[in-house]
Design an enzyme around this catalytic site. Structure first.
Site, PDB file in Angstrom:
ATOM      1  CE  LYS A  14      -2.246  -0.965   3.796  1.00 52.41           C
ATOM      2  NZ  LYS A  14      -1.522  -2.131   4.186  1.00 52.41           N
ATOM      3  NE  ARG A  87      -4.129  -1.623  10.155  1.00 52.11           N
ATOM      4  CZ  ARG A  87      -3.263  -0.747  10.101  1.00 52.11           C
ATOM      5  NH1 ARG A  87      -3.013   0.459   9.284  1.00 52.11           N
ATOM      6  NH2 ARG A  87      -1.789  -1.114  10.254  1.00 52.11           N
ATOM      7  NE  ARG A 123       7.658  -2.251   5.814  1.00 53.35           N
ATOM      8  CZ  ARG A 123       6.174  -2.106   5.994  1.00 53.35           C
ATOM      9  NH1 ARG A 123       5.487  -1.725   4.932  1.00 53.35           N
ATOM     10  NH2 ARG A 123       5.492  -2.401   7.185  1.00 53.35           N
ATOM     11  NE  ARG A 156       6.548   0.136   9.988  1.00 53.26           N
ATOM     12  CZ  ARG A 156       5.220   0.147   9.480  1.00 53.26           C
ATOM     13  NH1 ARG A 156       4.980   0.693   8.461  1.00 53.26           N
ATOM     14  NH2 ARG A 156       4.354  -0.459  10.178  1.00 53.26           N
ATOM     15  NE  ARG A 167       2.344  -4.264  11.593  1.00 47.39           N
ATOM     16  CZ  ARG A 167       3.382  -4.029  10.644  1.00 47.39           C
ATOM     17  NH1 ARG A 167       4.405  -4.265  10.722  1.00 47.39           N
ATOM     18  NH2 ARG A 167       3.244  -3.004   9.684  1.00 47.39           N
TER      19      ARG A 167
HETATM   20  P1  AMP Z   1       1.029   0.834   9.458  1.00 51.23           P
HETATM   21  O1  AMP Z   1       1.964   1.489   9.173  1.00 51.23           O
HETATM   22  O2  AMP Z   1      -0.366   0.998   8.605  1.00 51.23           O
HETATM   23  O3  AMP Z   1       1.465  -0.556   9.172  1.00 51.23           O
HETATM   24  O4  AMP Z   1       0.540   0.780  10.844  1.00 51.23           O
HETATM   25  C1  AMP Z   1       1.741   0.521  11.827  1.00 51.23           C
HETATM   26  C2  AMP Z   1       0.608   0.628  13.225  1.00 51.23           C
HETATM   27  O5  AMP Z   1       0.153   1.726  13.543  1.00 51.23           O
HETATM   28  C3  AMP Z   1      -0.454  -0.395  13.328  1.00 51.23           C
HETATM   29  O6  AMP Z   1       0.087  -1.640  13.534  1.00 51.23           O
HETATM   30  C4  AMP Z   1      -1.320  -0.017  14.487  1.00 51.23           C
HETATM   31  O7  AMP Z   1      -0.567  -0.086  15.903  1.00 51.23           O
HETATM   32  C5  AMP Z   1      -1.453   1.686  14.171  1.00 51.23           C
HETATM   33  N1  AMP Z   1      -2.309   1.968  13.207  1.00 51.23           N
HETATM   34  C6  AMP Z   1      -2.016   2.411  11.880  1.00 51.23           C
HETATM   35  N2  AMP Z   1      -3.135   2.696  11.138  1.00 51.23           N
HETATM   36  C7  AMP Z   1      -4.168   2.265  12.281  1.00 51.23           C
HETATM   37  C8  AMP Z   1      -5.442   2.430  12.273  1.00 51.23           C
HETATM   38  N3  AMP Z   1      -6.109   2.765  11.291  1.00 51.23           N
HETATM   39  N4  AMP Z   1      -6.332   2.180  13.365  1.00 51.23           N
HETATM   40  C9  AMP Z   1      -5.620   1.763  14.365  1.00 51.23           C
HETATM   41  N5  AMP Z   1      -4.185   1.575  14.667  1.00 51.23           N
HETATM   42  C10 AMP Z   1      -3.350   1.908  13.350  1.00 51.23           C
END
Ligand code: AMP
Length: 209
Positions: A14, A87, A123, A156, A167
């Site tokens: 994404k 999400r 990554r 990360r 996750r």
């Molecule tokens: P991402 O960078 O999208 O993989 O998000 C990394 C982490 O941020 C996730 O594992 C969640 O802990 C938090 N996070 C990101 N977007 C959301 C969301 N829409 N709702 C809840 N937690 C989020």
């Protein structure tokens, strides 16, 4: 221009495809993960609140993320790529309220989960998470350094294997109602995310137009 909602597991591409889309369409990129990581880096009250939850691979509360998202949108003048939001079903409904009459298409990046653990292990990102590489499929020209900014590339914390598994588990337990929600409203399209970067991009462009 329609708003584009990207749905897919962590590591499904994404963020990478968002960067390509921003370069070719008049769309802005909004990633709730990046917004949250910015808060952590600033050591804001919100950042301190969410740090541990993010490190464990769980979702941050719907209310906190919705507030942060709304504060970063100018929907009257701009169209967005939503990356990492929604999400879950609650967030999908919240996003419909936020979007109001602004049109949108939801794109599901379909990919088998086995590939994802490997992708995430490889990554590497810049500190702000915005420039994304893969050591195997999309390596930087000079090892360990971002081609664009020259910054060092990092892994990360939540891309470490144990957190990745959590996750994935969270993703798999929340995504189906979201897909049904957009399918029922005729807004869902699917992209085969198991292709080269350009292959995914070509399919993505053809499906959102
Ligand atoms: P991402 O960078 O999208 O993989 O998000 C990394 C982490 O941020 C996730 O594992 C969640 O802990 C938090 N996070 C990101 N977007 C959301 C969301 N829409 N709702 C809840 N937690 C989020």
């Amino acid at each position: 221009m329609k708003n584009v909602i990207l749905l897919g597991a962590p590591g499904s591409g994404k963020g990478t495809q968002s960067a390509k889309l921003v370069g070719s369409k008049s769309l802005n990129h909004v990633s709730t993960g990046n917004l949250l990581r910015d808060e952590i880096a600033k050591e804001s009250v919100l950042g301190l609140k969410v740090k541990q939850v993010m490190e464990s691979g769980q979702l941050v509360s719907d209310e906190l993320v919705a507030e942060l998202l709304k504060a970063n949108l100018k929907l009257d003048s701009e169209a967005y790529i939503f990356d990492g939001y929604p999400r879950n079903l609650e967030q999908a409904k919240t996003l419909s309220t936020i979007l109001g009459n602004h049109s949108c298409v939801a794109v599901y990046f379909k990919l088998d989960t086995e590939k994802l653990v490997e992708r995430l292990a490889n990554r590497r990102v810049t500190k702000d998470g915005k420039n994304i590489y893969n050591l195997i499929t999309n390596p930087p020209k000079n090892s360990g350094v971002c081609d664009i900014s020259g910054e060092p590339l990092l892994q990360r914390d939540d891309d470490k294997e144990e957190v990745v598994r959590k996750r994935m588990e969270v993703f798999e337990s929340t995504i189906n109602p979201v897909l049904s929600y957009y399918k029922d409203s005729g807004k869902l399209v699917e992209v085969n995310a198991n292709q080269s970067l350009d292959g995914v991009f070509g399919e993505l462009i053809s499906k959102i137009e």
